[in-house]
Write an enzyme that holds these catalytic residues in place. Structure first.
Site, PDB file in Angstrom:
ATOM      1  CG  HIS A 160      -2.050  -0.991   1.105  1.00  0.00           C
ATOM      2  ND1 HIS A 160      -3.329  -0.624   0.724  1.00  0.00           N
ATOM      3  CD2 HIS A 160      -2.082  -2.334   1.266  1.00  0.00           C
ATOM      4  CE1 HIS A 160      -4.099  -1.699   0.687  1.00  0.00           C
ATOM      5  NE2 HIS A 160      -3.366  -2.756   1.008  1.00  0.00           N
ATOM      6  CG  ASP A 368       0.217   9.401   0.417  1.00  0.00           C
ATOM      7  OD1 ASP A 368       0.095   8.231   0.820  1.00  0.00           O
ATOM      8  OD2 ASP A 368      -0.452  10.351   0.860  1.00  0.00           O
TER       9      ASP A 368
HETATM   10  P1  ADQ Z   1      -3.014   6.247   4.597  1.00  0.00           P
HETATM   11  O1  ADQ Z   1      -1.634   6.774   4.740  1.00  0.00           O
HETATM   12  O2  ADQ Z   1      -3.770   6.081   5.849  1.00  0.00           O
HETATM   13  O3  ADQ Z   1      -3.049   4.847   3.817  1.00  0.00           O
HETATM   14  P2  ADQ Z   1      -4.914   7.725   2.715  1.00  0.00           P
HETATM   15  O4  ADQ Z   1      -5.014   6.920   1.510  1.00  0.00           O
HETATM   16  O5  ADQ Z   1      -4.733   9.158   2.393  1.00  0.00           O
HETATM   17  O6  ADQ Z   1      -3.704   7.383   3.640  1.00  0.00           O
HETATM   18  O7  ADQ Z   1      -6.217   7.678   3.665  1.00  0.00           O
HETATM   19  C1  ADQ Z   1      -6.903   6.578   4.031  1.00  0.00           C
HETATM   20  C2  ADQ Z   1      -8.291   6.938   4.599  1.00  0.00           C
HETATM   21  O8  ADQ Z   1      -8.210   7.604   5.861  1.00  0.00           O
HETATM   22  C3  ADQ Z   1      -9.130   7.817   3.694  1.00  0.00           C
HETATM   23  O9  ADQ Z   1     -10.350   7.158   3.501  1.00  0.00           O
HETATM   24  C4  ADQ Z   1      -9.334   9.109   4.490  1.00  0.00           C
HETATM   25  O10 ADQ Z   1     -10.627   9.656   4.344  1.00  0.00           O
HETATM   26  C5  ADQ Z   1      -9.160   8.671   5.910  1.00  0.00           C
HETATM   27  N1  ADQ Z   1      -8.612   9.770   6.733  1.00  0.00           N
HETATM   28  C6  ADQ Z   1      -7.371  10.290   6.655  1.00  0.00           C
HETATM   29  N2  ADQ Z   1      -7.247  11.291   7.563  1.00  0.00           N
HETATM   30  C7  ADQ Z   1      -8.423  11.410   8.192  1.00  0.00           C
HETATM   31  C8  ADQ Z   1      -8.930  12.272   9.215  1.00  0.00           C
HETATM   32  N3  ADQ Z   1      -8.153  13.221   9.743  1.00  0.00           N
HETATM   33  N4  ADQ Z   1     -10.195  12.123   9.611  1.00  0.00           N
HETATM   34  C9  ADQ Z   1     -10.968  11.169   9.057  1.00  0.00           C
HETATM   35  N5  ADQ Z   1     -10.557  10.319   8.105  1.00  0.00           N
HETATM   36  C10 ADQ Z   1      -9.305  10.436   7.668  1.00  0.00           C
HETATM   37  C11 ADQ Z   1      -2.134   3.949   3.160  1.00  0.00           C
HETATM   38  C12 ADQ Z   1      -1.105   4.595   2.219  1.00  0.00           C
HETATM   39  C13 ADQ Z   1      -1.805   5.419   1.154  1.00  0.00           C
HETATM   40  C14 ADQ Z   1      -2.819   4.552   0.388  1.00  0.00           C
HETATM   41  C15 ADQ Z   1      -3.729   3.800   1.359  1.00  0.00           C
HETATM   42  C16 ADQ Z   1      -4.603   2.789   0.634  1.00  0.00           C
HETATM   43  O11 ADQ Z   1      -0.201   5.399   2.978  1.00  0.00           O
HETATM   44  O12 ADQ Z   1      -0.854   5.972   0.254  1.00  0.00           O
HETATM   45  O13 ADQ Z   1      -3.599   5.388  -0.449  1.00  0.00           O
HETATM   46  O14 ADQ Z   1      -2.968   3.088   2.326  1.00  0.00           O
HETATM   47  O15 ADQ Z   1      -3.848   1.888  -0.104  1.00  0.00           O
END
Ligand code: ADQ
Length: 472
Positions: A160, A368
């Site tokens: 991921h 990311d």
């Molecule tokens: P993450 O680093 O967690 O995931 P991301 O893909 O941006 O990053 O977000 C995942 C989820 O968390 C989204 O649905 C978002 O809405 C939610 N989220 C983030 N911050 C939030 C907040 N402050 N309040 C509420 N909800 C929040 C990892 C990798 C990413 C990759 C994903 C999926 O780091 O690059 O896109 O896995 O593979």
């Protein structure tokens, strides 16, 4: 269809939509195949309570037709496998932050021990034709450990987070062991073409792998298929969430509260990879260089707490608080605060309302894997009057979302200029960009991701069988 076994560090109850896109997507296949989801229970057992390295109690819950199986971790295993190696070594290095990595030699043993523990606990639950899908950097050697126990099932791995170029990977003591372990899988999935290219470069230069056609690489007496499968969101679910009462109410509230302002929004986990201080500096530069934005632009930055047991997270927290304080101190007026910063998680049901009320989203990570916030923001927009996405070229999403305003987050002035352009963008251009972005997001949604990975896994198969598995 064969039963699907998903293995990931943490699990979500696939019956709860609050679990988000990934759980929802996996739930479909898990439900229809009567599948099994396996991982860490989230519980840490102290030594005084009997928690011993390499040991952990197994819990089984039935969630509808899906079996959720979890294992507890001892304090020592948790600290080495999760805090130490996964989040203290692999996370920073894979996000190109060698300066933040803590290469304590002890961590790798704990990381391997937990992968072995998980493999030992899962093995007796497996049926011969199960298809196993392993997720993320916590579990890179998982297939190798399963193979060492004689498992001959089809196993796929999806990363991921980004995979860095060979010379950055090579900074990890034991990198050759890690990448060699990847060759125990039948299929490797990466978020972007760039990550895939880094894998193939490593495979050729460091592992001396041979390309045997169609993305198949041969080394260590194994052949692995490697492809890019950019993850998406559940578009239909997110559209429904946008129309639901909680999101609508949030939208109305934000529109009323900020009726005289143009809202910018940032939603992230508080993590150094997300480029939050750089974003704040770009916003400060915007207010400095474009006086028309003063008293009109308001940035709402939500940063949800994450991994506060790792010290680099405290540094970023303090830096961010201090930047927000100084921007508000220097530019704020009695009736206008430029930045609203909240260190918390927003309820998923309200997120689309916040996105829809915002004219611009700032998704500006330094690195990311994908970044799903970018896709959620676009999906939540009103197509008749959509907002604009300012997106870092270093997010995996930038490979697909070419109609966003792509920025280099290290370039403060350039990012400020792009934000200004976004705030000024005429309606017609906003519509055209939104339509093109939405087309891509809809086509490559999370169901496409799940189906195409599993279809490829069904086809990918190393020539070896039986006991010829690679031993680590
Ligand atoms: P993450 O680093 O967690 O995931 P991301 O893909 O941006 O990053 O977000 C995942 C989820 O968390 C989204 O649905 C978002 O809405 C939610 N989220 C983030 N911050 C939030 C907040 N402050 N309040 C509420 N909800 C929040 C990892 C990798 C990413 C990759 C994903 C999926 O780091 O690059 O896109 O896995 O593979």
């Amino acid at each position: 269809m064969a039963r699907l076994v998903v293995v990931s560090n943490r699990l979500a109850d696939p019956r709860k939509t609050a679990a988000g896109g990934l759980a929802v997507a996996l739930a479909d296949v898990l439900n229809s195949t009567g599948g099994l989801w396996f991982g860490w229970s989230g519980k840490v057992i102290e030594a005084e309570q009997g928690g011993a390295p390499g040991e952990g109690q197994v819990h089984v819950h039935q969630a509808g037709s899906v079996k959720l199986v979890t294992v507890d971790l001892s304090r020592e295993d948790h600290d080495a496998y999760y805090v130490g190696y996964s989040n203290g070594v692999l996370w920073p290095v894979f996000h190109y932050r060698l300066d933040l990595a803590d290469f304590d030699a002890g961590y790798i043993d704990g990381y391997r021990r937990v992968n072995q523990l998980f493999a030992r606990k899962l093995l007796p639950l497996l049926q011969p034709d199960d298809i196993i899908w392993v997720h993320d950097y916590h579990l890179i050697p998982f297939a190798a450990e399963l193979r060492a126990l004689g498992c001959a099932n089809r196993i796929g791995f999806f990363l991921h987070i980004p995979l860095p170029p060979p010379l950055i990977l090579a900074a990890i003591p034991g990198h050759d062991w890690l990448i060699r372990a990847l060759f125990s899988y039948d299929l490797l999935g990466f978020q972007s073409k760039a990550d895939l290219a880094h894998f193939t470069a490593y495979a050729q230069t460091e592992a001396h792998a041979q390309h045997v056609g169609d993305g198949r690489w041969r080394a260590f007496n194994r052949t692995v298929q490697a492809s890019a499968f950019p993850i998406g969101i559940d578009v239909e679910e997110f559209e429904a969430l946008t129309q639901a009462p909680e999101a609508r109410e949030m939208y109305e509230r934000m529109k009323n509260e900020y009726s005289r302002r143009k809202l910018l929004v940032g939603v992230d986990r508080l993590d150094y990879s997300k480029g939050l201080p750089q974003r704040m500096r770009a916003f400060r530069e915007l207010l400095n260089s474009y006086p028309d934005t003063r008293k009109s632009a308001t940035l709402i930055q939500i940063a949800s707490p994450s991994r506060e047991d790792v010290s680099a997270y405290n540094d970023i927290l303090h830096e961010l608080e201090s930047l927000c304080g100084s921007i508000n101190g220097n530019f704020g007026e009695l009736d206008w605060m430029p930045v609203r910063y909240m260190h918390r998680t927003v309820a998923r049901a309200r997120l689309p309302g916040l996105y829809r009320a915002s004219r611009v989203a700032l998704v500006t990570p330094l690195r990311d894997g994908m970044n799903l916030v970018a896709k959620e923001f676009i999906t939540a927009q009103d197509p008749a009057d959509p907002g604009v996405l300012v997106l870092s070229r270093f997010a995996g999403a930038a490979e697909q979302l070419r109609e966003a305003l792509l920025v280099n987050p290290y370039d403060t002035a350039g990012t400020a200029a792009a934000i200004h352009l976004a705030l000024q963008m005429p309606l017609e251009e906003r519509r055209v960009r939104h339509q093109a972005l939405m087309q891509n997001i809809r086509r490559y949604d999370v169901h496409w991701w799940c189906d195409s990975f599993l279809d490829s896994l069904a086809e990918a198969r190393s020539e070896e069988s039986g006991t010829a598995w690679l031993r680590l």
